[in-house]
Write a protein that holds these residues in place. Structure first.
Motif, PDB file in Angstrom:
ATOM      1  N   LYS A 212       0.822  -1.208   0.000  1.00 27.70           N
ATOM      2  CA  LYS A 212       0.000   0.000   0.000  1.00 27.70           C
ATOM      3  C   LYS A 212       0.854   1.255   0.000  1.00 27.70           C
ATOM      4  CE  LYS A 212      -3.460   2.480   2.736  1.00 27.70           C
ATOM      5  NZ  LYS A 212      -4.285   2.475   3.986  1.00 27.70           N
ATOM      6  N   ASP A 213       1.886   1.284   0.856  1.00 31.99           N
ATOM      7  CA  ASP A 213       2.756   2.457   0.936  1.00 31.99           C
ATOM      8  C   ASP A 213       3.612   2.602  -0.314  1.00 31.99           C
ATOM      9  OD1 ASP A 213       1.742   3.142   3.379  1.00 31.99           O
ATOM     10  OD2 ASP A 213       3.375   2.249   4.545  1.00 31.99           O
ATOM     11  N   LYS A 214       3.977   1.490  -0.919  1.00 28.41           N
ATOM     12  CA  LYS A 214       4.733   1.558  -2.170  1.00 28.41           C
ATOM     13  C   LYS A 214       3.891   2.162  -3.278  1.00 28.41           C
ATOM     14  CE  LYS A 214       8.290  -2.026  -1.704  1.00 28.41           C
ATOM     15  NZ  LYS A 214       8.865  -3.254  -2.285  1.00 28.41           N
ATOM     16  N   LYS A 215       2.625   1.797  -3.312  1.00 31.57           N
ATOM     17  CA  LYS A 215       1.735   2.350  -4.336  1.00 31.57           C
ATOM     18  C   LYS A 215       1.594   3.856  -4.157  1.00 31.57           C
ATOM     19  CE  LYS A 215      -2.815   1.889  -6.458  1.00 31.57           C
ATOM     20  NZ  LYS A 215      -4.072   1.107  -6.535  1.00 31.57           N
ATOM     21  N   THR A 216       1.403   4.298  -2.916  1.00 35.28           N
ATOM     22  CA  THR A 216       1.298   5.731  -2.647  1.00 35.28           C
ATOM     23  C   THR A 216       2.583   6.450  -3.024  1.00 35.28           C
ATOM     24  OG1 THR A 216      -0.241   5.318  -0.821  1.00 35.28           O
ATOM     25  CG2 THR A 216       0.848   7.459  -0.868  1.00 35.28           C
ATOM     26  N   ALA A 217       3.732   5.850  -2.674  1.00 38.63           N
ATOM     27  CA  ALA A 217       5.027   6.453  -3.013  1.00 38.63           C
ATOM     28  C   ALA A 217       5.195   6.573  -4.523  1.00 38.63           C
ATOM     29  CB  ALA A 217       6.156   5.622  -2.417  1.00 38.63           C
ATOM     30  N   LEU A 218       4.789   5.559  -5.252  1.00 36.25           N
ATOM     31  CA  LEU A 218       4.911   5.579  -6.709  1.00 36.25           C
ATOM     32  C   LEU A 218       4.024   6.663  -7.317  1.00 36.25           C
ATOM     33  CD1 LEU A 218       5.942   4.423  -9.366  1.00 36.25           C
ATOM     34  CD2 LEU A 218       4.145   2.679  -9.227  1.00 36.25           C
ATOM     35  N   ILE A 219       2.812   6.786  -6.817  1.00 34.00           N
ATOM     36  CA  ILE A 219       1.903   7.815  -7.329  1.00 34.00           C
ATOM     37  C   ILE A 219       2.488   9.207  -7.110  1.00 34.00           C
ATOM     38  CG2 ILE A 219      -0.354   8.898  -6.970  1.00 34.00           C
ATOM     39  CD1 ILE A 219      -1.417   6.066  -6.311  1.00 34.00           C
ATOM     40  N   PHE A 220       3.022   9.445  -5.912  1.00 32.60           N
ATOM     41  CA  PHE A 220       3.630  10.749  -5.638  1.00 32.60           C
ATOM     42  C   PHE A 220       4.870  10.970  -6.499  1.00 32.60           C
ATOM     43  CE2 PHE A 220       1.076  11.236  -1.745  1.00 32.60           C
ATOM     44  CZ  PHE A 220       0.852  12.604  -1.784  1.00 32.60           C
ATOM     45  N   LEU A 221       5.659   9.945  -6.705  1.00 32.95           N
ATOM     46  CA  LEU A 221       6.869  10.092  -7.506  1.00 32.95           C
ATOM     47  C   LEU A 221       6.521  10.459  -8.947  1.00 32.95           C
ATOM     48  CD1 LEU A 221       9.952   9.896  -7.454  1.00 32.95           C
ATOM     49  CD2 LEU A 221       9.724   7.489  -8.095  1.00 32.95           C
ATOM     50  N   ILE A 222       5.528   9.804  -9.510  1.00 33.66           N
ATOM     51  CA  ILE A 222       5.080  10.125 -10.863  1.00 33.66           C
ATOM     52  C   ILE A 222       4.703  11.594 -10.959  1.00 33.66           C
ATOM     53  CG2 ILE A 222       3.214   9.733 -12.543  1.00 33.66           C
ATOM     54  CD1 ILE A 222       3.105   6.825 -11.403  1.00 33.66           C
ATOM     55  N   HIS A 223       3.968  12.073  -9.970  1.00 32.97           N
ATOM     56  CA  HIS A 223       3.501  13.457  -9.997  1.00 32.97           C
ATOM     57  C   HIS A 223       4.629  14.466  -9.743  1.00 32.97           C
ATOM     58  CE1 HIS A 223       0.528  16.697  -9.502  1.00 32.97           C
ATOM     59  NE2 HIS A 223       1.381  17.155  -8.600  1.00 32.97           N
ATOM     60  N   ILE A 224       5.421  14.217  -8.736  1.00 33.05           N
ATOM     61  CA  ILE A 224       6.443  15.189  -8.347  1.00 33.05           C
ATOM     62  C   ILE A 224       7.532  15.307  -9.411  1.00 33.05           C
ATOM     63  CG2 ILE A 224       8.208  15.734  -6.625  1.00 33.05           C
ATOM     64  CD1 ILE A 224       6.377  14.441  -4.537  1.00 33.05           C
ATOM     65  N   MET A 225       7.856  14.207 -10.078  1.00 30.14           N
ATOM     66  CA  MET A 225       8.800  14.304 -11.186  1.00 30.14           C
ATOM     67  C   MET A 225       8.217  15.132 -12.328  1.00 30.14           C
ATOM     68  SD  MET A 225      11.786  13.034 -10.693  1.00 30.14           S
ATOM     69  CE  MET A 225      12.348  12.821 -12.393  1.00 30.14           C
ATOM     70  N   GLY A 226       6.900  15.128 -12.449  1.00 31.45           N
ATOM     71  CA  GLY A 226       6.252  16.022 -13.398  1.00 31.45           C
ATOM     72  C   GLY A 226       6.366  17.470 -12.949  1.00 31.45           C
ATOM     73  N   ASP A 227       6.186  17.702 -11.651  1.00 33.67           N
ATOM     74  CA  ASP A 227       6.360  19.048 -11.105  1.00 33.67           C
ATOM     75  C   ASP A 227       7.758  19.585 -11.393  1.00 33.67           C
ATOM     76  OD1 ASP A 227       3.814  19.293 -10.050  1.00 33.67           O
ATOM     77  OD2 ASP A 227       4.378  18.566  -8.068  1.00 33.67           O
ATOM     78  N   LEU A 228       8.744  18.730 -11.282  1.00 33.78           N
ATOM     79  CA  LEU A 228      10.130  19.147 -11.524  1.00 33.78           C
ATOM     80  C   LEU A 228      10.284  19.788 -12.897  1.00 33.78           C
ATOM     81  CD1 LEU A 228      13.296  16.985 -10.854  1.00 33.78           C
ATOM     82  CD2 LEU A 228      13.006  18.172 -13.011  1.00 33.78           C
ATOM     83  N   ALA A 229       9.561  19.255 -13.885  1.00 30.53           N
ATOM     84  CA  ALA A 229       9.691  19.761 -15.249  1.00 30.53           C
ATOM     85  C   ALA A 229       8.997  21.105 -15.457  1.00 30.53           C
ATOM     86  CB  ALA A 229       9.139  18.735 -16.240  1.00 30.53           C
ATOM     87  N   GLN A 230       8.087  21.475 -14.536  1.00 35.28           N
ATOM     88  CA  GLN A 230       7.468  22.805 -14.616  1.00 35.28           C
ATOM     89  C   GLN A 230       8.449  23.772 -13.999  1.00 35.28           C
ATOM     90  OE1 GLN A 230       6.511  25.776 -13.894  1.00 35.28           O
ATOM     91  NE2 GLN A 230       4.405  25.871 -13.181  1.00 35.28           N
ATOM     92  N   PRO A 231       9.086  24.642 -14.807  1.00 37.97           N
ATOM     93  CA  PRO A 231      10.219  25.449 -14.316  1.00 37.97           C
ATOM     94  C   PRO A 231       9.962  26.218 -13.031  1.00 37.97           C
ATOM     95  CG  PRO A 231      10.025  25.644 -16.694  1.00 37.97           C
ATOM     96  CD  PRO A 231       8.822  24.884 -16.237  1.00 37.97           C
ATOM     97  N   LEU A 232       8.772  26.757 -12.872  1.00 40.21           N
ATOM     98  CA  LEU A 232       8.523  27.593 -11.705  1.00 40.21           C
ATOM     99  C   LEU A 232       8.318  26.800 -10.425  1.00 40.21           C
ATOM    100  CD1 LEU A 232       6.378  30.347 -13.409  1.00 40.21           C
ATOM    101  CD2 LEU A 232       8.732  30.516 -12.600  1.00 40.21           C
ATOM    102  N   HIS A 233       8.335  25.477 -10.514  1.00 36.82           N
ATOM    103  CA  HIS A 233       8.379  24.659  -9.299  1.00 36.82           C
ATOM    104  C   HIS A 233       9.812  24.525  -8.795  1.00 36.82           C
ATOM    105  CE1 HIS A 233       4.243  22.948  -8.691  1.00 36.82           C
ATOM    106  NE2 HIS A 233       4.112  23.672  -9.780  1.00 36.82           N
ATOM    107  N   THR A 234      10.755  25.116  -9.532  1.00 31.33           N
ATOM    108  CA  THR A 234      12.132  25.264  -9.059  1.00 31.33           C
ATOM    109  C   THR A 234      12.489  26.753  -9.047  1.00 31.33           C
ATOM    110  OG1 THR A 234      13.036  25.000 -11.308  1.00 31.33           O
ATOM    111  CG2 THR A 234      12.770  23.011  -9.983  1.00 31.33           C
ATOM    112  N   GLY A 235      11.504  27.569  -8.714  1.00 34.49           N
ATOM    113  CA  GLY A 235      11.660  29.014  -8.754  1.00 34.49           C
ATOM    114  C   GLY A 235      12.156  29.608  -7.443  1.00 34.49           C
ATOM    115  N   ARG A 236      11.624  30.769  -7.107  1.00 38.62           N
ATOM    116  CA  ARG A 236      12.149  31.553  -5.990  1.00 38.62           C
ATOM    117  C   ARG A 236      11.130  31.665  -4.861  1.00 38.62           C
ATOM    118  NH1 ARG A 236      14.313  36.228 -10.196  1.00 38.62           N
ATOM    119  NH2 ARG A 236      15.549  34.774 -11.466  1.00 38.62           N
ATOM    120  N   ALA A 237      11.644  31.583  -3.644  1.00 39.24           N
ATOM    121  CA  ALA A 237      10.772  31.635  -2.471  1.00 39.24           C
ATOM    122  C   ALA A 237      10.102  32.995  -2.320  1.00 39.24           C
ATOM    123  CB  ALA A 237      11.581  31.299  -1.219  1.00 39.24           C
ATOM    124  N   GLU A 238      10.793  34.063  -2.699  1.00 38.63           N
ATOM    125  CA  GLU A 238      10.293  35.420  -2.461  1.00 38.63           C
ATOM    126  C   GLU A 238       8.962  35.693  -3.164  1.00 38.63           C
ATOM    127  OE1 GLU A 238      12.703  38.044  -5.714  1.00 38.63           O
ATOM    128  OE2 GLU A 238      13.907  37.007  -4.220  1.00 38.63           O
TER     129      GLU A 238
END
Length: 265
Positions: A125-151
């Motif tokens: 169960k936890d592996k499935k949840t981890a995989l789902i989040f990994l799929i999504h967050i690696m997608g977030d990485l490709a959206q440039p402003l998800h590596t933007g500035r805190a300010e």
């Protein structure tokens, strides 16, 4: 988990004016679909054990849908979708600042999720949840402003107009640019996923930190060319369309590489 997903999907639709989803529904599905097309046989088998017959694209937006959950169960996950680093003069300096940050954030969480998936003691169960989040967050990485500035919260505080509509820079890159193309996620994934094996291998090369830096440098270009109060329309679409499509393709191919590496025989 599937019934929970359905309930949260309904809540997400009702709350769509409140939350901003990286890449929107279409973008995350494009990245997941491209990734699925490049999975190794071993990765496909192991992922199917967790996900059944559902494709990666089916689950790609679940970590955004749960932002509508009012129980607080997933409150801690809100910080997993981004990592903020001020502009640095070179990769080595960027990497130092990246590693010096206290988690959780996109950078630390990808590593945590990867370790959970590799750990034999993690429940299915936890592996499935981890995989789902990994799929999504690696997608977030490709959206440039998800590596933007805190300010400015990754461009959320930079007010612009898009075809006369008041919005912010982050929202433009989360969905408005992509939605303007009017493709379904399957259409767009087929249009983008046409590179040769050598080119795919080149895109998938490098470290996770280098992939983050790649996205971060693009974010810096976006910031420089989209100041507060910008009026964006067709010229902005034309200027950044190649960047948009590059990031979707790179996101999918690099997600595939990460998943394949996790399930090496």
């Amino acid at each position: 988990m599937k019934s929970t997903y359905s309930k949260i999907l309904l809540l997400a639709c009702m709350a769509s004016s409140i939350y901003s989803y990286a890449w929107g529904l279409t973008g995350h599905r494009i990245i997941a679909e491209i990734a699925e097309n490049h999975l190794s046989g071993k990765a496909k088998r192991e992922i199917r054990k967790l996900m059944g017959k559902e494709r990666l694209a089916y689950w790609a937006n679940w970590p955004d849908f749960i932002k509508s959950d009012t129980t607080g169960t997933w409150k801690q996950a809100s910080m997993w979708h981004y990592v903020n680093v001020d502009p640095q003069k070179d990769f080595n300096t960027f990497e130092q600042h990246l590693k010096a940050q206290a988690g959780p954030n996109l950078y630390t969480q990808v590593k945590t999720l990867s370790n959970q998936l590799k750990n034999k003691n993690t429940s299915e169960k936890d592996k499935k949840t981890a995989l789902i989040f990994l799929i999504h967050i690696m997608g977030d990485l490709a959206q440039p402003l998800h590596t933007g500035r805190a300010e400015d919260l990754g461009g959320n505080k930079i007010n612009v107009t898009y075809f006369g509509e008041k919005t912010n820079l982050h929202s433009v890159w989360d969905g408005k640019l992509l939605d303007s193309q009017k493709y379904s996620y399957t259409e767009y994934s087929k249009l983008l996923d046409i590179k040769s094996k050598d080119t795919v291998k080149q895109i998938q090369s490098g470290t996770f930190e280098e992939w983050l830096y790649d996205s971060h440098t693009i974010a810096n270009t976006i910031y420089a060319q989209t100041p507060e109060g910008s009026k964006l329309s067709y010229d902005y679409q034309y200027k950044f369309n190649d960047t948009l499509e590059r990031q979707l393709l790179f996101g999918g191919l690099r997600l595939a590489k990460m998943l394949n590496d996790l399930y090496v025989s």
